[in-house]
Design a protein around this motif. Sequence first.
Motif, mmCIF file in Angstrom:
data_model
loop_
_atom_site.group_PDB
_atom_site.id
_atom_site.type_symbol
_atom_site.label_atom_id
_atom_site.label_comp_id
_atom_site.label_asym_id
_atom_site.label_seq_id
_atom_site.Cartn_x
_atom_site.Cartn_y
_atom_site.Cartn_z
ATOM 1 N N PHE A 137 0.863 -1.197 0.000
ATOM 2 C CA PHE A 137 0.000 0.000 0.000
ATOM 3 C C PHE A 137 0.889 1.234 0.000
ATOM 4 O O PHE A 137 1.715 1.406 0.898
ATOM 5 N N MET A 138 0.729 2.079 -1.002
ATOM 6 C CA MET A 138 1.483 3.323 -1.056
ATOM 7 C C MET A 138 0.512 4.485 -1.239
ATOM 8 O O MET A 138 -0.550 4.330 -1.842
ATOM 9 N N PHE A 139 0.902 5.656 -0.730
ATOM 10 C CA PHE A 139 -0.026 6.784 -0.663
ATOM 11 C C PHE A 139 0.586 8.045 -1.266
ATOM 12 O O PHE A 139 1.756 8.338 -1.043
ATOM 13 N N VAL A 140 -0.219 8.749 -2.046
ATOM 14 C CA VAL A 140 0.160 10.084 -2.511
ATOM 15 C C VAL A 140 -0.857 11.068 -1.949
ATOM 16 O O VAL A 140 -1.971 10.686 -1.589
ATOM 17 N N THR A 141 -0.461 12.338 -1.878
ATOM 18 C CA THR A 141 -1.285 13.334 -1.187
ATOM 19 C C THR A 141 -2.663 13.487 -1.804
ATOM 20 O O THR A 141 -3.675 13.550 -1.108
ATOM 21 N N ASN A 142 -2.717 13.534 -3.119
ATOM 22 C CA ASN A 142 -4.001 13.663 -3.812
ATOM 23 C C ASN A 142 -3.791 13.345 -5.294
ATOM 24 O O ASN A 142 -2.642 13.154 -5.735
ATOM 25 N N PRO A 143 -4.872 13.285 -6.074
ATOM 26 C CA PRO A 143 -4.736 12.880 -7.484
ATOM 27 C C PRO A 143 -3.965 13.868 -8.369
ATOM 28 O O PRO A 143 -3.692 13.554 -9.523
#
Length: 240
Positions: free
Chosen positions: A101-107
């Motif tokens: 699972f990896m996360f970016v701030t927003n699209p």
Amino acid sequence: MIQKEMYSYKTGIPQIDQATGGFDAGTNLLILAPSLSLGEELAYILTKPLPGEYSVMLSTNERASEVINQFKAIGADKSFVGVIDAITKSSTPTITDTGRFMFVTNPTDLTGIGIKFSQMVEAIFDGTFSGKETGLFPPPIRFCVNSVSTLLMYRKLEVLYQFLHVMTAKLKKIEGFGIYTLNSEAFDEKTVSLIKQLMTIVIEIKVERSDNYFRVMGIHGINADWHKFTLNRGEVVMAL
């Protein structure tokens, strides 16, 4: 490890698999579908990793936990599924990446998305992603952008086109299979046409009287007739 010939990605859609034996490695496919159709569900089915495969989903609409639940519901082995989540970090800034699972701030963070994708692919290639070797090299990877429509709300068409151009090229290079969803009702013809240019194949969906139909464009030997279909437990069922 088995050095394989060019890999074929099965779709679970009888018309396609019977005519082609599956999509060639490096194929990029657009699902062009209206709201309230089975477009997103079909994207999950096409992205679901078959035995020996991996899948990575870029989610712009659902949290990673929801994505994994969707995959589990259609019988996917979650050990072979990775999610790049562009939603959760805006409400939970402290959330940290794990192997899958990896996360970016927003699209809007297309650069971050590209980096996370490369990191996941690297982990898959070096065998550290799931801790379970599949024995195939290069490892077959299905990658889904769900959805291009959301990305278009945040970034200009020219910017997103360049991003998708890079991603489709990466998929070809690693011999993966790319799936991209786009709302057919939300954008003008120029936008849809430009996105189509990056794709090998387009599956278009329409809804008539609550029934879903699809047609396939871009495959030699398959005509562009409309076919009525439903989905049942992660399987594509063709109506007689």
